[in-house]
Design an enzyme around this catalytic site. Structure first.
Site, short mmCIF file in Angstrom:
data_model
loop_
_atom_site.label_atom_id
_atom_site.label_comp_id
_atom_site.label_asym_id
_atom_site.label_seq_id
_atom_site.Cartn_x
_atom_site.Cartn_y
_atom_site.Cartn_z
CE LYS A 173 -0.26 -0.42 5.00
NZ LYS A 173 -0.94 -1.10 6.10
CE1 TYR B 209 10.86 32.77 2.30
CE2 TYR B 209 11.03 30.37 2.37
CZ TYR B 209 10.75 31.54 1.67
OH TYR B 209 10.37 31.46 0.37
C1 LIG Z 1 -0.18 -1.87 6.93
C2 LIG Z 1 -0.76 -3.10 7.44
C3 LIG Z 1 0.04 -4.21 7.74
C4 LIG Z 1 1.54 -4.17 7.71
O1 LIG Z 1 2.03 -3.56 8.89
P1 LIG Z 1 3.60 -3.39 9.16
O2 LIG Z 1 3.69 -2.90 10.54
O3 LIG Z 1 4.10 -2.41 8.17
O4 LIG Z 1 4.20 -4.73 8.97
C5 LIG Z 1 -0.60 -5.37 8.08
N1 LIG Z 1 -1.93 -5.45 8.14
C6 LIG Z 1 -2.74 -4.39 7.92
C7 LIG Z 1 -4.22 -4.56 8.03
C8 LIG Z 1 -2.19 -3.18 7.57
O5 LIG Z 1 -2.98 -2.13 7.35
#
Ligand SMILES: *Cc1c(COP(=O)(O)O)cnc(C)c1O
Length: 814
Positions: free
Chosen positions: A483, A709
């Protein structure tokens, strides 16, 4: 080559299972993805800590490979091919290579040391190839696997070998020694790289020079640390800047961009000019010069060739190109062996069906031109290249050997015709000898963005994946979360690599992320964590698999499923066990069961929940209560619906911290990208992303002047300030400014002065010897993403995913 391969494989200690397939072998492969695999390939199924190439044998048989070296024969493949069954396939590959090497008898240069091996090898190739047919290790193939593969590429036409050997722990060198059998040894800078694998510097040196056991001569720099060599049979050929007893005594002086070396050797005295000033390059150039002296080159040739040495870029890189093209930049060498490797890389990274190769004349083959271009043509054909653009006088003569081929006599002619070539939606390999200056072509084809890039190490991703796979209980599947563009690291490229590694599932947050992966050809099943109801149609159309987390969502999906007359469409049921984000709550489970019961439009592929505290032992009781509730609710669902779904609960931290709750699958996220919430685990992961930029401008300001700035930085003394073209619009938090944060320039910390601007920031370089155009590291090995996150009071996830899409991503393999 044919008979020698057969002869060599028969010399290894293997049980041969002959199923009467032809054994006309002409190449060796360990990469299942290579399109060059075919009936004449001998495939070694290597196994690693948690990798196993035996899983590719079935598909390799389908493409016509029928000779394999294996530890066991996969049951589906029993009488489908010939098998050499061995205890250890890597050892067999090494034995095979050692035997194969023994069938050739010409000078071989072996190079080892801590730094500079690859550069010295490439430079020697450049310096010696006018007079020899050189076979050399491609790229930095110097490992326990790379060395045998390099040696196996020797053929009858070669008359000089140049191979590098790299080791990271004791006792590896003797393996490499029997495979390379160098006649001339070159020891490059011994430095401190990889020190952790050795007890002491002495042990490290001893181990390294064991490569030269039977070499006739060994070249090295005598200095305090390594004066006490015991080079049994071989004789030393030494150089030094300080010790007049060295065979070659050298003094150096710098002028403008050059270094002048004054060489004193056997009563002779002469000067050599090289186009570098930094110490490492100067030492590496001297190693090469020593080899030229060893081969008795005359002064003039040495002077002429050494002044043409050039910086070496060893990595194959993928870049975004214009008009939706992707570019693989290999614009500094063109020999047959490296063309093969580059074509494999093109296939593994292609983002469109159309593959184009822009290639220059090919050098250093030892074959007649006619034979060479026939081989190149076969190679291009087997790689299903859609168009070939040849640049150079020789390749132009052989245009007729290629399909859909355009040729130009030189790079300038190509550039003049560039507009007419209409590059779009293709994956383009740019591969040319240095003299053709193909970097100009890469510049034309590259998408124009600023100098800031996020470099992604694909090898490190594979490494980290295997690290976590090794922690899984038997038969536990793995879903990788890609993702948010693979946590900011890149979507398609990483998905493609994961597909090769045969992970079981990909996970994305929203439908459009999944759609773009499917559209670029990813075939792995993809779960969508948060499908909006409006995206259900698109999800179904693209064969994505929705996570369903509420009765409302379920009913909406079932309605569409009925309309479309779906049959067992895979869905995933998320239950809330305490995170209180998404999921069916305990009191809705009965209604969930009632709604699902008997419905044949969908199939509950998996049941999942998500941990709130898998990384934190302080909340152990809470975590255990989540696991218990998951066990209870998922069991109830399975029982009452009479289904056997995949159950999964754990993210990265949970894989390690709750090994007994890995269930049927885990969901790996941040760990793949080289970041761990645990400091011990962090040390074992490899860094994936390096955010880089350059210095745009440098100025020196007097005491009392301010920077940026709001005049947030006031100089208390004369201060040298460098401006870097990266700012908060690129994802650098303003909190990281005002001397809290720093970047690395020439391996030194440069503090950020004043406020971070939208597109730029300023750093202090008073004590750093740097100039405009020099490289800057914003994060990577140092500072790490974890360190930045800690200072900013946030988590590495936020730092990684904040890097904006305007920062160009570049993917490479070592
Ligand atoms: C993002 C996510 C993961 C992965 O988590 P990490 O801590 O990056 O390993 C697993 N399950 C769900 C539902 C997530 O949203």
């Amino acid at each position: 080559m044919n008979l020698k391969i057969r002869n060599s494989i028969q010399k290894t200690d293997a049980t041969f299972i002959d199923n009467q397939f032809a054994m006309a072998l002409d190449s060796v492969s360990i990469d299942s993805r290579s399109l060059q695999n075919g009936s004449q390939t001998l495939f070694f199924a290597l196994t690693g800590a948690n990798t196993d190439a035996h899983i590719y044998i079935e598909e390799l048989i389908e493409v016509g490979v029928h000779n394999f070296v294996v530890t066991h024969i996969p049951s589906a493949c029993k009488s489908q091919a010939n098998f050499y069954v061995v205890k250890d396939t890597l050892l067999a590959l090494q034995e095979f290579a050692a035997h194969y090497r023994s069938l050739f008898n010409f000078p071989v240069i072996g190079i080892t040391g801590s730094n500079g091996k690859t550069i010295v090898k490439e430079w020697l190739n450049f310096l010696l190839s006018p007079d020899f047919n050189v076979i050399r290790s491609p790229k930095s193939y110097n490992s326990q696997i790379g060395v045998p593969l390099s040696v196996i590429a020797i053929n009858e036409q070669h008359n000089l070998g140049i191979f590098e050997a790299g080791i990271s722990v004791s006792a590896e060198m003797k393996n490499l020694e029997r495979i390379i059998k160098p006649t001339l040894g070159v020891l490059t800078n011994i430095g401190s790289a990889h020190d952790e694998g050795f007890v002491s510097l002495e042990e490290k040196v001893k181990e390294k020079i064991s490569l030269f056991q039977t070499a006739e001569t060994v070249i090295y720099q005598i200095d305090a640390e390594i004066k006490s060599f015991n080079l049994s049979n071989s004789k030393a050929f030494t150089w030094s800047f300080i010790n007049k007893n060295a065979a070659v005594f050298i003094t150096k002086k710098m002028i403008v961009d050059f270094t002048i070396l004054s060489i004193q050797y056997k009563e002779k005295y002469f000067e050599v000019k090289i186009p570098f000033q930094d110490q490492a390059s100067v030492e590496n150039a001297i190693s090469c010069l020593m080899v030229l002296l060893y081969f008795k080159y005359d002064q003039l040739t040495i002077q002429n060739r050494m002044q043409l040495l050039f910086p070496v870029e060893m990595r194959l890189k993928v870049k975004n190109g214009i008009n939706n093209c992707s570019i693989i930049d290999d614009s500094y060498s063109s020999d047959f062996q490296s063309l093969k490797i580059a074509l494999d890389f093109l296939e593994s990274q292609k983002q469109s069906e159309n593959k184009t190769v822009i290639v220059s004349d090919i050098f250093q083959s030892g074959l007649t031109k006619d034979e060479l271009y026939s081989k190149v043509s076969d190679l291009i054909t087997s790689n299903k290249i859609s168009r070939v653009i040849g640049i150079g006088e020789t390749i132009s003569e052989y245009k007729h050997k290629f399909d859909n081929c355009t040729t130009y006599l030189n790079t300038a002619e190509f550039i003049a015709d560039y507009e007419n070539l209409d590059f779009n939606n293709e994956s383009i390999l740019v591969k040319g000898a240095r003299s053709f200056e193909f970097e100009e072509i890469v510049q034309l084809l590259e998408e124009k963005t600023h100098e800031t890039v996020l470099e992604i190490n694909l090898n490190a991703i594979s490494y980290n994946l295997n690290f976590f796979k090794a922690k899984l209980k038997p038969n536990v599947k793995i879903m990788v979360m890609v993702k948010a563009f693979g946590y900011g690291n890149g979507g398609f490229e990483i998905a493609k690599l994961l597909e090769h590694h045969k992970v079981d599932y990909l996970g994305v947050a929203f439908a459009d992320e999944g759609i773009s992966l499917k559209n670029s050809g990813i075939q792995l099943p993809i779960m969508v964590l948060n499908p909006e109801n409006t995206s259900f149609s698109a999800i179904i159309q693209h064969q994505l698999e929705p996570e369903i987390y509420s009765l409302k969502g379920l009913r909406a999906f079932l309605k569409i499923a009925a309309q479309k007359d779906l049959d067992h469409f895979p869905i995933h049921i998320k239950i809330d066990t305490g995170m209180h984000r998404l999921g069916f709550e305990a009191n809705t489970i009965d209604e969930l069961i009632a709604t699902l019961k008997g419905n044949k439009t969908i199939q509950v592929k998996s049941i999942l929940s998500h941990m709130a505290t898998s990384d934190d032992v302080l909340h152990l009781n809470f975590a255990n209560s989540q696991i218990a509730l998951f066990e209870e609710l998922s069991s109830k669902l399975s029982r009452e619906l009479n289904i056997k779904p995949i159950r999964h609960l754990m993210n990265t931290s949970g894989i390690t911290n709750f090994p007994n709750a890995q269930y049927d699958m885990v969901r790996l996220g941040i760990g793949l990208y080289g970041v761990s919430n645990d400091s011990e685990e962090q040390k074992k992961l490899q860094n994936v992303g390096t955010l880089k930029s350059i210095i745009s401008q440098i100025r020196t300001i007097p005491e009392g002047d301010s920077v940026g700035y709001g005049r947030k930085f006031m100089a208390k003394e004369i201060t040298k300030v460098a401006t870097i073209p990266i700012g908060y619009a690129d994802g650098i938090s303003r909190g990281w400014g005002n001397e809290l944060g720093y970047v690395m320039i020439k391996n030194k910390k440069a503090k950020i002065l004043g406020s971070v601007c939208m597109d730029m920031l300023m750093v202090e370089t008073t004590e750093i010897d740097c100039k405009e155009g020099d490289a800057v590291i914003i994060f990577g090995q140092a500072p790490t993403v974890n360190e930045i996150a800690k200072s900013l009071g946030t988590i590495p996830y936020e730092v990684l995913t904040s890097i904006s899409q305007r920062v160009k991503r570049v993917f490479y393999r070592d």
